[in-house]
Design a protein around this motif. Structure first.
Motif, short mmCIF file in Angstrom:
data_model
loop_
_atom_site.label_atom_id
_atom_site.label_comp_id
_atom_site.label_asym_id
_atom_site.label_seq_id
_atom_site.Cartn_x
_atom_site.Cartn_y
_atom_site.Cartn_z
N LEU A 1 49.33 33.95 48.53
CA LEU A 1 48.72 33.58 47.30
C LEU A 1 48.47 34.79 46.37
O LEU A 1 48.63 34.67 45.21
CB LEU A 1 47.58 32.69 47.61
CG LEU A 1 47.07 31.73 46.21
CD1 LEU A 1 47.98 31.05 45.66
CD2 LEU A 1 45.72 30.92 46.70
N GLY A 2 47.94 35.61 47.00
CA GLY A 2 47.65 37.07 46.30
C GLY A 2 48.91 37.73 45.76
O GLY A 2 48.66 38.08 44.34
N VAL A 3 50.00 37.66 46.52
CA VAL A 3 51.18 38.28 46.01
C VAL A 3 51.89 37.49 44.80
O VAL A 3 52.13 38.03 43.83
CB VAL A 3 52.14 38.55 47.07
CG1 VAL A 3 53.53 38.75 46.48
CG2 VAL A 3 51.73 39.39 48.19
N LEU A 4 51.63 36.09 45.03
CA LEU A 4 52.23 35.46 43.87
C LEU A 4 51.44 35.40 42.71
O LEU A 4 51.94 35.47 41.49
CB LEU A 4 52.01 33.80 44.51
CG LEU A 4 52.63 32.76 43.49
CD1 LEU A 4 53.99 33.18 43.03
CD2 LEU A 4 52.52 31.33 44.03
N TYR A 5 49.86 35.73 43.00
CA TYR A 5 49.13 36.03 41.69
C TYR A 5 49.60 36.94 40.64
O TYR A 5 49.90 36.94 39.54
CB TYR A 5 47.74 36.22 42.07
CG TYR A 5 46.81 36.74 41.02
CD1 TYR A 5 46.30 35.84 40.15
CD2 TYR A 5 46.47 38.11 41.09
CE1 TYR A 5 45.36 36.16 39.03
CE2 TYR A 5 45.58 38.55 40.18
CZ TYR A 5 44.97 37.69 39.27
OH TYR A 5 44.15 38.47 38.19
N VAL A 6 50.05 38.04 41.41
CA VAL A 6 50.80 39.26 40.81
C VAL A 6 51.77 38.94 40.16
O VAL A 6 52.11 39.38 39.01
CB VAL A 6 50.48 40.50 41.88
CG1 VAL A 6 51.41 41.58 41.19
CG2 VAL A 6 49.24 40.92 42.19
N LEU A 7 52.85 38.22 40.74
CA LEU A 7 54.11 37.80 40.37
C LEU A 7 53.88 37.12 39.05
O LEU A 7 54.49 37.13 38.10
CB LEU A 7 55.23 37.35 41.34
CG LEU A 7 55.63 37.94 42.23
CD1 LEU A 7 56.58 37.16 43.08
CD2 LEU A 7 56.18 39.41 41.90
N GLU A 8 53.19 35.96 39.38
CA GLU A 8 53.03 35.12 38.05
C GLU A 8 52.18 35.90 36.82
O GLU A 8 52.37 35.40 35.65
CB GLU A 8 52.20 33.86 38.43
CG GLU A 8 52.82 32.97 39.39
CD GLU A 8 54.30 32.34 38.72
OE1 GLU A 8 54.12 31.46 37.81
OE2 GLU A 8 55.22 32.87 39.15
N ASP B 1 44.10 41.32 49.71
CA ASP B 1 45.32 42.39 50.32
C ASP B 1 46.50 41.79 49.71
O ASP B 1 47.19 42.87 49.50
CB ASP B 1 45.17 41.95 51.90
CG ASP B 1 43.73 42.49 52.52
OD1 ASP B 1 43.13 43.29 51.93
OD2 ASP B 1 43.67 42.03 53.53
N GLY B 2 46.92 40.75 49.49
CA GLY B 2 48.28 40.20 49.11
C GLY B 2 48.37 41.08 47.46
O GLY B 2 49.41 41.44 46.94
N VAL B 3 47.11 40.84 46.67
CA VAL B 3 47.15 41.09 45.31
C VAL B 3 47.39 42.71 45.50
O VAL B 3 48.13 43.45 44.81
CB VAL B 3 45.85 40.92 44.68
CG1 VAL B 3 45.80 41.78 43.35
CG2 VAL B 3 45.66 39.58 44.55
N THR B 4 46.67 43.49 46.23
CA THR B 4 46.59 44.87 46.33
C THR B 4 48.14 45.50 46.79
O THR B 4 48.54 46.33 46.29
CB THR B 4 45.55 45.37 47.33
OG1 THR B 4 44.17 44.97 46.92
CG2 THR B 4 45.65 46.82 47.48
N SER B 5 48.69 44.66 47.56
CA SER B 5 49.99 45.15 48.44
C SER B 5 50.90 44.93 47.12
O SER B 5 51.68 45.84 47.07
CB SER B 5 50.11 44.14 49.32
OG SER B 5 51.63 44.64 49.97
N ALA B 6 50.85 43.87 46.56
CA ALA B 6 52.05 43.65 45.48
C ALA B 6 51.71 44.37 44.37
O ALA B 6 52.58 45.24 43.66
CB ALA B 6 51.99 42.40 44.95
#
Length: 176
Positions: free
Chosen positions: A97-104, A159-164
């Motif tokens: 979900l954090g990674v998707l936040y960055v992509l969106e 962590d997903g946000v930071t990684s992306a």
């Protein structure tokens, strides 16, 4: 917005790395064909693998992939997608979900950047914005999930946000 809003907290915590990404990409001139191509190649080092990983995740809000748009724009410019950077997807349950936040968020920013693309250059990738109401709906889903989660889940989203963001930042530093 309430002071204890978890989405506001996520934005505050991720502000520094987001600013680093913005600085890394600010060196690209989207009106210049070579620089714009390098910009798209940087995204090409990230997007295909991240979207492929997200397709394996269940219970994500609906989203539309953009890799094919990116590939199409690069082909029109005479290039293939570059090799993706090494990346170990974050492991926490909320990380996708954090990674998707960055992509969106990138999709939202892309719509604004599309106006800077030079005349005659392809911009399907950057023009692939959200459907009407898509960004607010995504943010509402993210907010609800964060509000109903424990600290471990919230940390894994971060962590997903930071990684992306870090993956995009690293990709912007490579040229050629």
């Amino acid at each position: 917005m309430r002071e204890d809003d978890p989405l506001t907290k996520l934005r505050e915590v991720s502000r520094t790395i987001h600013e680093q990404v913005d600085r890394a990409y600010s060196g690209f001139s989207l009106s210049d064909a070579a620089s714009y191509t390098a910009f798209l190649q940087a995204h090409g080092r990230v997007l295909p693998q991240v979207e492929a990983w997200l397709k394996t995740v269940v219970k994500l809000p609906s989203w539309r992939e953009r890799t094919e748009y990116l590939r199409s724009d690069l082909v029109e410019l005479g290039h293939d997608l570059p090799e993706c950077l090494d990346w170990q997807p974050p492991s926490g349950i909320g990380a996708p979900l954090g990674v998707l936040y960055v992509l969106e968020g990138s999709r939202l920013g892309g719509k604004m950047l599309a106006a800077q693309v030079g005349e005659g250059l392809p911009h399907t990738y950057l023009s692939a914005g959200h459907e009407k109401g898509g960004w607010p709906a995504f943010l509402q889903t993210l907010r609800e999930r964060l509000q109903n989660a424990d600290d471990s889940y919230r940390q894994s989203v971060m962590d997903g946000v930071t990684s992306a963001f870090d993956l995009f930042r690293r990709a912007a530093t490579l040229r050629g």
